[in-house]
Design a protein around this motif. Structure first.
Motif, short mmCIF file in Angstrom:
data_model
loop_
_atom_site.label_atom_id
_atom_site.label_comp_id
_atom_site.label_asym_id
_atom_site.label_seq_id
_atom_site.Cartn_x
_atom_site.Cartn_y
_atom_site.Cartn_z
N HIS A 173 0.75 -1.15 -0.02
CA HIS A 173 -0.02 0.12 0.03
C HIS A 173 0.87 1.25 0.02
O HIS A 173 0.17 2.36 -0.25
CB HIS A 173 -1.06 -0.15 1.24
CG HIS A 173 -2.08 -1.30 1.02
ND1 HIS A 173 -2.90 -0.82 0.27
CD2 HIS A 173 -2.23 -2.17 1.71
CE1 HIS A 173 -3.68 -2.05 0.50
NE2 HIS A 173 -3.17 -2.97 1.33
N ARG A 175 2.47 -1.32 -4.99
CA ARG A 175 0.90 -0.96 -5.36
C ARG A 175 1.10 -1.50 -6.98
O ARG A 175 -0.23 -1.51 -7.55
CB ARG A 175 0.98 0.63 -5.58
CG ARG A 175 0.78 1.07 -3.88
CD ARG A 175 0.30 2.63 -3.93
NE ARG A 175 1.06 3.47 -4.82
CZ ARG A 175 2.25 4.01 -4.08
NH1 ARG A 175 2.37 4.09 -2.86
NH2 ARG A 175 3.08 4.91 -4.77
N SER A 176 2.09 -1.50 -7.70
CA SER A 176 1.94 -1.94 -9.22
C SER A 176 1.75 -3.36 -9.21
O SER A 176 1.27 -3.67 -10.36
CB SER A 176 3.45 -1.70 -9.70
OG SER A 176 4.40 -2.90 -9.10
N TYR A 189 -0.96 -4.50 -8.24
CA TYR A 189 -2.56 -4.63 -8.65
C TYR A 189 -2.71 -4.18 -10.02
O TYR A 189 -3.48 -4.61 -10.64
CB TYR A 189 -3.41 -3.53 -7.82
CG TYR A 189 -3.51 -3.94 -6.13
CD1 TYR A 189 -4.21 -5.00 -5.85
CD2 TYR A 189 -2.57 -3.38 -5.39
CE1 TYR A 189 -4.49 -5.31 -4.46
CE2 TYR A 189 -2.46 -3.94 -3.93
CZ TYR A 189 -3.26 -4.80 -3.55
OH TYR A 189 -3.42 -5.27 -2.29
#
Length: 330
Positions: free
Chosen positions: A199, A205-206, A208
């Motif tokens: 997060h 984050r990449s 997702y």
């Protein structure tokens, strides 16, 4: 007249008091798996007077600690749209290599433990390279490494278990900090660290974006292949770490240890809300899924349910979770 017929419709303003109530909004904000956990806990608390005792609740965390650590890595793989069938076999082979180097070659146990972790990371690297640069389906690639790791774990000691770890290592499973087992603290630490990476770090984050649409992620500048290989390496390392926890608890290394946990690991991730299509999931849902599996196993043991029926219950839970996931996307 034609202008009147094609004029946009004006929606009526919401009336006072319309819309969901604060209670309904609060209920909707609670993750679905959490409601399932509360329901399962309520059922077993009603059926067994021993379920809600502090000792039993701590035992639940201790019993699922290695499954939970493997599930944290498996969740990352599923988020990017992959699958890792080798986690249980990686646990076995890394633990066997650790014990083998310590017993037969006299390597200091600290170094042999690091070698075991290195084996887990190396198998994860192979999985990542095969499924990205080799363009082999992750299911096939990890199925192959699962078979290879299982064979190596059996070969290096002719299928015989290894016992006699150092006393300080076996005592780790008995250490309590403020009444909390060390393996439980390690489980929390792994989930918090992975959640922070997911997060609050760009690389995390990449994941997702890759799971949602890998080609779009690549065109947006994300090094998708490197990130995917990294995820498989993390999954392999966490599986090897779970092997250390299991070896400390049992004071032995068995070539088939952890292989039967594959179903539970996948169940934890899927029940926790991660989509097998990739692009969704997280550590909170995975942790709740872990507790659901742990409570089911513990509660059925308290009720003297046959161990042969427990995988049936877990299988049903997986089917229900996948059906609910598909229903939510309709």
């Amino acid at each position: 007249m034609s202008d009147l017929n094609h004029s946009p419709r004006v929606s009526a303003a919401p009336r006072l008091g319309e819309g969901p109530s604060p209670l309904k909004r609060a209920v909707a904000a609670v993750p679905g798996p959490l409601w399932g956990l509360l329901l399962v806990c309520a059922v077993f608390a009603w059926l067994s007077p021993y379920f809600l005792t502090s000792r039993n609740l701590i035992n639940i965390f201790s019993q699922v600690s290695e499954i939970g650590i493997m599930a944290a890595g498996a969740a990352l793989v599923i988020i990017i749209g992959g699958i890792d069938l080798s986690v249980g076999a990686v646990l076995a082979v890394s633990l066997m290599v650790n014990a083998w180097l310590y017993r037969d070659f006299g390597l200091p146990f600290g170094l042999s433990a690091l070698a075991g972790l290195g084996v887990g990371a190396f198998v994860g690297l192979i999985n990542g390279v095969l499924s990205t640069y080799g363009r082999i389906q992750p299911f096939v690639a990890t199925l192959a490494t699962m078979s290879a790791c299982s064979g190596i774990a059996l070969f290096i000691t002719n299928g015989a278990p290894i016992t006699g770890f150092p006393e300080w290592f076996t005592n780790l499973s008995r250490i309590r900090l403020f009444g909390i087992p060390l393996e439980m603290i390690l489980l929390f630490a792994v989930y918090l660290a992975v959640a922070f990476w997911l997060h609050f770090r760009p690389t995390g984050r990449s994941l997702y974006a890759i799971g949602g649409n890998e080609e779009v992620a690549r065109l947006s500048g994300i090094r998708t292949r490197r990130v995917k290989v990294l995820v498989y390496v993390i999954a392999g390392t966490l599986a090897a770490l779970a092997g250390l926890i299991l070896g400390s608890r049992l004071d032995s290394a068995h070539p088939t240890a952890g292989i039967a946990d594959l179903l539970s690991v996948i169940a934890v991730v899927v029940i926790g809300g991660a989509s097998l299509a990739g692009g969704s999931g997280g550590m909170l849902g995975t942790f709740i899924g872990l507790l659901i599996i742990g409570v089911l196993q513990n509660g059925m043991a308290l009720l003297n349910v046959s161990p042969n029926l427990q995988p049936v219950v877990i299988g049903v839970a997986i089917i229900l979770a996948v059906m609910l996931d598909r229903k939510s996307k309709i």
